[in-house]
Write an enzyme that holds these catalytic residues in place. Sequence first.
Site, PDB file in Angstrom:
ATOM      1  N   HIS A  14       0.876  -1.177   0.000  1.00  0.00           N
ATOM      2  CA  HIS A  14       0.000   0.000   0.000  1.00  0.00           C
ATOM      3  C   HIS A  14       0.916   1.232   0.000  1.00  0.00           C
ATOM      4  O   HIS A  14       2.018   1.185   0.551  1.00  0.00           O
ATOM      5  CB  HIS A  14      -0.815  -0.066   1.294  1.00  0.00           C
ATOM      6  CG  HIS A  14      -1.898   0.944   1.443  1.00  0.00           C
ATOM      7  ND1 HIS A  14      -1.659   2.257   1.773  1.00  0.00           N
ATOM      8  CD2 HIS A  14      -3.252   0.832   1.347  1.00  0.00           C
ATOM      9  CE1 HIS A  14      -2.819   2.902   1.881  1.00  0.00           C
ATOM     10  NE2 HIS A  14      -3.801   2.057   1.622  1.00  0.00           N
ATOM     11  N   ASP A  27       3.030  -4.612   8.110  1.00  0.00           N
ATOM     12  CA  ASP A  27       1.832  -3.794   7.966  1.00  0.00           C
ATOM     13  C   ASP A  27       0.637  -4.748   8.060  1.00  0.00           C
ATOM     14  O   ASP A  27       0.356  -5.498   7.124  1.00  0.00           O
ATOM     15  CB  ASP A  27       1.889  -3.067   6.620  1.00  0.00           C
ATOM     16  CG  ASP A  27       0.557  -2.431   6.237  1.00  0.00           C
ATOM     17  OD1 ASP A  27      -0.436  -2.589   6.978  1.00  0.00           O
ATOM     18  OD2 ASP A  27       0.515  -1.789   5.176  1.00  0.00           O
ATOM     19  N   GLN A  60      -4.552  -4.942   6.825  1.00  0.00           N
ATOM     20  CA  GLN A  60      -5.557  -5.746   6.141  1.00  0.00           C
ATOM     21  C   GLN A  60      -5.746  -7.100   6.830  1.00  0.00           C
ATOM     22  O   GLN A  60      -6.690  -7.814   6.538  1.00  0.00           O
ATOM     23  CB  GLN A  60      -5.097  -5.952   4.686  1.00  0.00           C
ATOM     24  CG  GLN A  60      -6.178  -6.183   3.671  1.00  0.00           C
ATOM     25  CD  GLN A  60      -7.213  -5.085   3.598  1.00  0.00           C
ATOM     26  OE1 GLN A  60      -8.390  -5.370   3.619  1.00  0.00           O
ATOM     27  NE2 GLN A  60      -6.814  -3.831   3.521  1.00  0.00           N
ATOM     28  N   LYS A  84     -10.498  -0.935  10.255  1.00  0.00           N
ATOM     29  CA  LYS A  84     -10.673  -2.115   9.401  1.00  0.00           C
ATOM     30  C   LYS A  84     -11.013  -3.354  10.227  1.00  0.00           C
ATOM     31  O   LYS A  84     -11.209  -4.428   9.686  1.00  0.00           O
ATOM     32  CB  LYS A  84      -9.420  -2.349   8.565  1.00  0.00           C
ATOM     33  CG  LYS A  84      -9.243  -1.270   7.496  1.00  0.00           C
ATOM     34  CD  LYS A  84      -8.031  -1.477   6.638  1.00  0.00           C
ATOM     35  CE  LYS A  84      -7.927  -0.321   5.645  1.00  0.00           C
ATOM     36  NZ  LYS A  84      -6.644  -0.310   4.932  1.00  0.00           N
ATOM     37  N   CYS A  92      -4.725   2.387  -3.673  1.00  0.00           N
ATOM     38  CA  CYS A  92      -3.494   2.900  -3.039  1.00  0.00           C
ATOM     39  C   CYS A  92      -2.322   1.950  -3.241  1.00  0.00           C
ATOM     40  O   CYS A  92      -1.477   1.791  -2.353  1.00  0.00           O
ATOM     41  CB  CYS A  92      -3.681   3.147  -1.543  1.00  0.00           C
ATOM     42  SG  CYS A  92      -4.940   4.353  -1.175  1.00  0.00           S
TER      43      CYS A  92
HETATM   44  C1  LIG Z   1      -5.705   0.479   4.726  1.00  0.00           C
HETATM   45  C2  LIG Z   1      -4.298   0.058   4.616  1.00  0.00           C
HETATM   46  C3  LIG Z   1      -3.258   0.902   5.022  1.00  0.00           C
HETATM   47  C4  LIG Z   1      -3.487   2.295   5.532  1.00  0.00           C
HETATM   48  O1  LIG Z   1      -4.294   2.307   6.655  1.00  0.00           O
HETATM   49  P1  LIG Z   1      -4.875   3.692   7.235  1.00  0.00           P
HETATM   50  O2  LIG Z   1      -5.975   3.257   8.114  1.00  0.00           O
HETATM   51  O3  LIG Z   1      -5.349   4.487   6.039  1.00  0.00           O
HETATM   52  O4  LIG Z   1      -3.766   4.369   7.933  1.00  0.00           O
HETATM   53  C5  LIG Z   1      -1.969   0.421   4.924  1.00  0.00           C
HETATM   54  N1  LIG Z   1      -1.702  -0.803   4.467  1.00  0.00           N
HETATM   55  C6  LIG Z   1      -2.670  -1.645   4.060  1.00  0.00           C
HETATM   56  C7  LIG Z   1      -2.319  -3.012   3.589  1.00  0.00           C
HETATM   57  C8  LIG Z   1      -4.002  -1.239   4.116  1.00  0.00           C
HETATM   58  O5  LIG Z   1      -4.958  -2.071   3.722  1.00  0.00           O
END
Ligand SMILES: *Cc1c(COP(=O)(O)O)cnc(C)c1O
Length: 405
Positions: free
Chosen positions: A122, A199, A202, A225, A363
């Site tokens: 992302h 990260d 998700q 999320k 993104c």
């Molecule tokens: C949504 C997402 C982000 C960013 O998250 P925010 O809530 O916008 O800070 C980063 N990495 C992944 C894989 C995402 O799905």
Amino acid sequence: MSFNIKDIRADFPILSQKINGKPLVYFDNGATSQKPQVVIDAISKYYQEINANIHRGVHTLSQLATDAYEASRNKIKNHINAKFAHEVIFTSGTTHGINLVANGFASLLKPGDEVLVSALEHHSNIVPWQMLCERTGATLKVIPMNENGELILSEFDKLLSEKTKIVTVNHISNALGTINPIKYMIDKAHQVGAAILIDGAQAVSHLKPNVQELDCDFYAFSGHKMFAPTGTGILYGKEAWLNKLPPYQGGGEMIKEVTFEKTTYADLPHKFEAGTPNIADGIVLGTAVDYINSIGIENIQEQEKELLEYGTQRLLEIEGLRIFGTAAAKTSVISFNIEGIHPYDIGTIIDKLGIAVRTGHHCAQPIMNFYNIPGTIRASFAFYNTKEEIDVMVEAVKKAKLMLS
Ligand SMILES: *Cc1c(COP(=O)(O)O)cnc(C)c1O
């Protein structure tokens, strides 16, 4: 615990909405999840009963708010199996957590050092590292992917060296649904002495990360999320790393002592929590964690696996439809296009039919560039979705295809 989809859907009031006169089919869970009534109620309960600033006052309300905030931190610590509660830093979301770490590494990197990111990231796990490299003269290297949307591990192995200072990779790709082999990557990064950030934005709605078992150095995620409010998130970091990194922001709450000559910083976790935080929503993130555990992560996974299999099979009935992201390990995200039709046009037509999907680059422009496409239509399912909803989407996509070709 039995999984009754009718009861579960009743937990989420928004799901009974009509959109454009049609029952809402919400397949944009990868962008943000919906919120159960317990979460919605917990927000007003906080403001009705215990609203006060935390860690400051001796008065009773301030104590109650502080206790609730720290109890939430503790719930999250248990949920991700961190060793200490002070390794759990409240943030405003994944983006904040990644920037905190990338910023901290500015004091540790020098020209010639390398930062490894993956091709599946992302933008919020690319741009902070590019900025870091610009500041320090370090070099950004990219772990490549294959046509299925899987990282090529033999290339990852080759990229690792004693120059590698930090590796950063998502647990699950938001654009394709690929579940990355992070345990392998964590162990490999450690073999060359590099740190590794995961990260988990998700991942946290689909699985329960066990940070001690994974042995990752950092794990960042967002509350919104995982059925909690926006503006909340967590950065997990190993104690030793969090002690090593400098504070990200200066202000109240993060200090031990301030004079005009010198300031000393507070202990973890407060060193990284400058200013008044999002108290209400931070507390409610704990409520969302309780909710997930009351459903049971195995039940969530079972439902989502069925939805992924059924959705894949039904969509592939449509002639000219191609699915992007066919990794062997995959979560309930289906990214697709129909030959000759722009994803945006399909998204617009099916929205008129009450269906919320995401269209565009998600993104993750480098992934779209890899496939040489402008974007995809992405249906991302949560455990409250149903096969009937998938049928509605498939019929709508067929209709849109007829109109557009
Ligand atoms: C949504 C997402 C982000 C960013 O998250 P925010 O809530 O916008 O800070 C980063 N990495 C992944 C894989 C995402 O799905």
